[in-house]
Write an enzyme that holds these catalytic residues in place. Structure first.
Site, short mmCIF file in Angstrom:
data_model
loop_
_atom_site.label_atom_id
_atom_site.label_comp_id
_atom_site.label_asym_id
_atom_site.label_seq_id
_atom_site.Cartn_x
_atom_site.Cartn_y
_atom_site.Cartn_z
N LEU A 492 0.83 -1.21 0.00
CA LEU A 492 0.00 0.00 0.00
C LEU A 492 0.85 1.25 0.00
CD1 LEU A 492 -2.74 -0.99 2.60
CD2 LEU A 492 -3.05 -0.68 0.16
N GLY A 495 5.94 3.72 4.82
CA GLY A 495 5.85 4.66 5.93
C GLY A 495 7.24 5.07 6.35
N ASP A 609 3.83 14.82 14.47
CA ASP A 609 4.09 14.72 13.03
C ASP A 609 2.78 14.87 12.25
OD1 ASP A 609 5.69 14.53 10.82
OD2 ASP A 609 5.88 12.35 10.88
#
Ligand SMILES: *[C@@H]1O[C@H](CO)[C@@H](O)[C@H](O)[C@H]1NC(C)=O
Ligand SMILES: *[C@@H]1O[C@H](CO)[C@@H](O)[C@H](O)[C@H]1NC(C)=O
Ligand SMILES: *[C@@H]1O[C@H](CO)[C@@H](O)[C@H](O)[C@H]1NC(C)=O
Ligand SMILES: *[C@@H]1O[C@H](CO)[C@@H](O)[C@H](O)[C@H]1NC(C)=O
Ligand SMILES: *[C@@H]1O[C@H](CO)[C@@H](O)[C@H](O)[C@H]1NC(C)=O
Ligand SMILES: *[C@@H]1O[C@H](CO)[C@@H](O)[C@H](O)[C@H]1NC(C)=O
Ligand SMILES: *[C@@H]1O[C@H](CO)[C@@H](O)[C@H](O)[C@H]1NC(C)=O
Length: 773
Positions: A492, A495, A609
């Protein structure tokens, strides 16, 4: 033999006004040795208090002549119980030492001064004296759940788990430094942040100085004194001066004053903080409401809800249907209706407030997927998400409550049904009242009504436990994840610390499986942080963590799958740009998620973040905050932290670079930067733009000052922008990015400003401090 017994019994305690150095106690299930020291009158004892299991003891102070052996203080209440072989010694070097036969525990008195004697006094206070006979430690100064006549409380009481388990329970009575005396429910145990949302009783004496104390006089008069010694509030009146009074924070959460006989049975209740047991929070689990049935508090499920634990213990209730589509009308399938809950209220947790008529309000909730219930008062329509907390039956309130349940959807249907339901509900209540007299009639009529009305009222047994909100993470094995992701064949994305794969669990739930692979140490830290942070959170606007895998060198986190990818992947692309209303919704979603992290969840969390890449969108464009790998968890009483720069350039608040302490306001800054990005559908810094537009926030401020916000609309290239709302959002953004963290609003304020509930003052230039210095 008999003689021996008599002797050993007479040995098991000693009346001593002056306990000298070298004296010690040890538990005596069979009466050998000295197990407690008595006060001169024999009304109080200090030593090994026998628990239900005769082999186990607590070190404490109790009333030995009472039948209940009323315990008023204990040491080491959260440690394991003491057993035979343990001892308490007033050691030769002046410490009161606890040894549980395995290890020496923390001394009872942490004072560095050595004691030279000790005394169990007749008022229930156990005192250590120094060589000048001055008290250096008193049990009265560190109470557990009880205060006695003559005692003063300046800190807090913590309830016990139950009558037989004396560990710290879920309630606290806190004498706050603002002068208010407050009862709190620790919904998440020690991690709970003490906010007004968790308070269910208080003296309303805030602002009376930082040294207010709670005092219990010999005559049962309980009152608050301020630092000058003047009475600022009477909590109870003076009573007869008989015997002794004790006030205890009960295991069930009420704070109660008793007239206590020193001998035999008998403490009689004089006063309770909560008049109605249902006022105490946490008695009923989430989504269930507390009501008195024949004076016994009972938890019931609202219509459309069923018990989480059908065997009766109070886990609360859940909806008897799942999936967000249930309310949508498909051919032949029923929709939803708003079911009126007469005389029911709960802790308002509005995510949206409209001004509307009652009918409009019901319709607004039916039209909003996120709205699960409403509180309606004075044309204010407050949309509520689940869970509904601290729900209870009240009378004489002007607030009307409705819960969304499966049912007819047409408005004629709603009205028609409403009248019928009203009458049915009144009938039910009437019947229940009648039925109180005969328990048999109660049960049968209840069942009868259940079947007749077809509503699923559920009766919960008398509630004792209250642990409704534990979030349990599932542990996956590596092979399970391998199977779920078809050997990790569909990636997907990447990260910060690893790759994310699509997976599908046996029940067809799609999940995102994040494999942590970067530098092992960092990966490990992220793993632990994520587990600790989002494992314990649960909010509509936070990505849900389902579980993890921690097997050998494999580290995986399993999340709910977000079908629409990240906000960044749509916002900055012309073809898939969300429209103006979607963007407004997304901003509110993110703001609410952040508000939850900052103020409403178990411990305060700074995300650190916040950026469009870390905002994910689901099927319905609901925005959820993800990626907690850099988050900072603050301890319950901590509000700031010092740490190295975290986050992503462009979104990082200036204080990070100035080595100043970091608070939740750092997230507010990042949110502000992102907010103007969402408004303009443009990145915060775009080197290709005309010179005065490169730094988006500066340009936005200039446009705002010049009254030229329409320039921003043009950049967004989307339709339907509402000028008024655009201006509000810009002003919120400008407030959020103030250089001085103190000037930035809290997320709570941000949400209110975005919702339009409060006025927004004109923001100053974000960097006024820098330019002026
Ligand atoms: C306890 O006894 C010791 C010695 O017998 C004495 O010095 C001390 O003053 C006494 N303490 C109290 C509080 O009576
Ligand atoms: C406490 O108990 C342990 C285990 O019996 C023992 O080793 C230790 O010496 C004890 N401490 C004292 C001060 O007696
Ligand atoms: C007492 O309650 C605590 C906290 O719920 C629990 O950990 C402990 O095992 C209980 N102790 C006993 C003896 O049941
Ligand atoms: C509390 O009660 C006493 C009498 O018992 C009274 O003198 C005093 O003024 C009261 N204080 C307050 C703050 O009401
Ligand atoms: C204590 O309770 C017993 C039975 O429950 C009763 O017979 C007795 O009179 C009570 N004693 C006192 C002092 O109330
Ligand atoms: C839950 O809903 C289903 C159908 O949607 C129904 O058959 C069932 O009886 C309900 N259960 C309860 C306890 O209300
Ligand atoms: C429910 O609403 C839909 C759309 O508004 C409508 O077509 C349908 O007829 C309604 N169903 C009922 C049972 O009224």
């Amino acid at each position: 033999m008999l003689l021996l017994c008599l002797i050993t019994i007479s040995f098991s305690s000693a009346q001593s006004q002056n306990i000298s150095l070298g004296s010690s106690l040890s538990p005596t299930p069979n009466g050998r040795g000295l197990s407690y020291w008595l006060s001169p009158s024999g009304n109080f004892a200090f030593g090994f208090y026998p628990l239900k299991d005769p082999q186990q003891f607590l070190v404490g102070i109790w009333m030995p002549k009472t039948l209940e052996k009323v315990l008023v203080w204990s040491a080491n209440r959260n440690g394991p119980p003491f057993s035979v072989g343990s001892f308490v010694t007033l050691s030769r070097n002046g410490g009161l030492i606890l040894n549980n036969s395995q290890a020496q525990l923390e001394p009872i008195h942490l004072n560095s001064l050595p004691a030279s004697s000790a005394s169990m006094l007749d008022d229930g206070n156990f005192v250590l004296y120094n060589s000048d006979s001055r008290a250096i430690w008193e049990s009265f100064d560190s109470p557990t759940d009880t205060i006695l006549s003559g005692q003063t409380l300046s800190t807090k009481l913590s309830s016990s788990v139950s009558e037989t388990n004396h560990s710290t329970g879920k309630y606290q009575l806190i004498m706050q430094t603002d002068g208010n005396l407050v009862l709190y429910y620790l919904v998440d145990g020690a991690r709970t942040i003490l906010t007004p949302a968790n308070a269910y009783w208080f003296t309303r004496t805030q602002g009376k100085g930082d040294a207010v104390t709670l005092n219990l006089a010999q005559d049962g008069h309980m009152y608050l004194l301020d630092s000058t010694g003047s009475n600022i509030k009477n909590i109870t009146n003076s009573q007869d001066r008989r015997s002794i009074y004790r006030a205890r924070l009960e295991p069930g959460g009420n704070f109660e004053l008793f007239l206590q006989n020193l001998e035999g049975n008998g403490s009689s209740l004089v006063w309770s903080a909560a008049n109605d047991p249902c006022e105490v929070y946490g008695l009923c689990g989430f989504n269930s409401y507390c009501t008195l049935m024949d004076v016994t508090p009972t938890c019931l499920c609202p219509p459309g809800f069923v018990l989480i634990d059908p065997n009766g213990n109070s886990q609360g209730c859940q909806r008897n249907f799942t999936g967000e589509d249930d309310c949508r009308v498909k051919e032949g399938i029923q929709g939803c209706m708003m079911f009126p809950m007469e005389n029911i209220n709960w802790a308002d947790n509005a995510f949206d407030i409209l001004s509307a008529s009652e009918e409009e309000c019901e319709q607004a909730c039916l039209d909003d997927r996120a709205c699960m219930a409403i509180l309606f008062e004075n044309n204010q329509c407050k949309k509520q998400p689940l869970p509904l907390r601290y729900m209870k039956r009240i009378t004489g309130s002007s607030v009307k409550a409705f819960i969304k349940t499966a049912g007819q959807n047409s408005s004629a249907g709603i009205n028609g049904r409403n009248k019928g339901e009203h009458q049915k509900i009144l009938l039910i209540i009437g019947l229940i009242l009648m039925a109180f007299s005969i328990i048999l009639v109660l049960i049968s009529s209840f069942l009868y009504y259940n079947s007749r009305v077809g509503r699923h009222y559920q009766k919960l047994m008398k509630q004792v436990k209250n642990a409704p909100n534990e979030v349990n993470l599932r542990s996956f094995s590596y092979s399970e994840l391998e199977k779920a992701t078809h050997r990790f064949n569909q990636e997907l994305g990447q990260g910060a610390f690893g790759t994310v794969y699509l997976g599908s669990l046996p029940c067809n739930t799609k999940v995102a499986v994040k494999k942590l692979e970067k530098v092992i140490e960092e990966g490990e830290r992220e793993f632990q942080t994520e587990m600790n942070v989002i494992g314990k959170t649960h909010h509509r606007n936070l990505v849900r963590l389902f579980g993890y895998c921690n097997e050998g060198s494999h580290r995986f986190l399993v999340y709910e799958f977000m079908s629409n990818g990240s906000l960044a992947s749509h916002l900055f692309k012309t073809e898939s740009r969300p429209d103006w209303f979607q963007r407004v919704g997304i901003t509110l979603d993110i703001a609410r998620g952040l508000l939850y992290l900052h103020e409403e969840c178990v411990t305060q969390i700074i995300h650190c973040d916040i950026k469009p890449q870390n905002i994910l969108l689901d099927d319905f464009q609901t925005a959820k905050i993800s990626d907690f790998g850099l988050a900072k968890i603050l301890k319950p009483e901590q509000t700031r932290t010092y740490t190295g720069v975290r986050g992503t350039r462009g979104y990082v608040a200036p204080e990070w670079y100035k080595n100043q302490s970091i608070t939740v306001k750092a997230d507010v800054y990042s949110f502000g930067i992102m907010l103007v990005e969402i408004i303009c559908c443009r990145k915060a810094i775009e080197s290709g733009a005309p010179e005065d537009e490169v730094v988006l926030i500066d340009w936005v401020y200039n446009c705002f000052e010049a009254g030229e916000l329409e320039k921003l609309e043009r950049v967004a290239e989307t339709e339907g922008v509402e000028n008024k709302r655009l201006e509000r959002m810009v002003m919120v953004g400008l407030w959020c990015v103030q250089d001085d963290p103190a000037l930035r609003p809290s997320m709570k304020k941000v949400v209110l400003m975005l919702e339009g509930t409060v006025d927004i003052p004109r923001p100053p230039s974000p960097s006024s401090f820098i330019s002026s210095s």
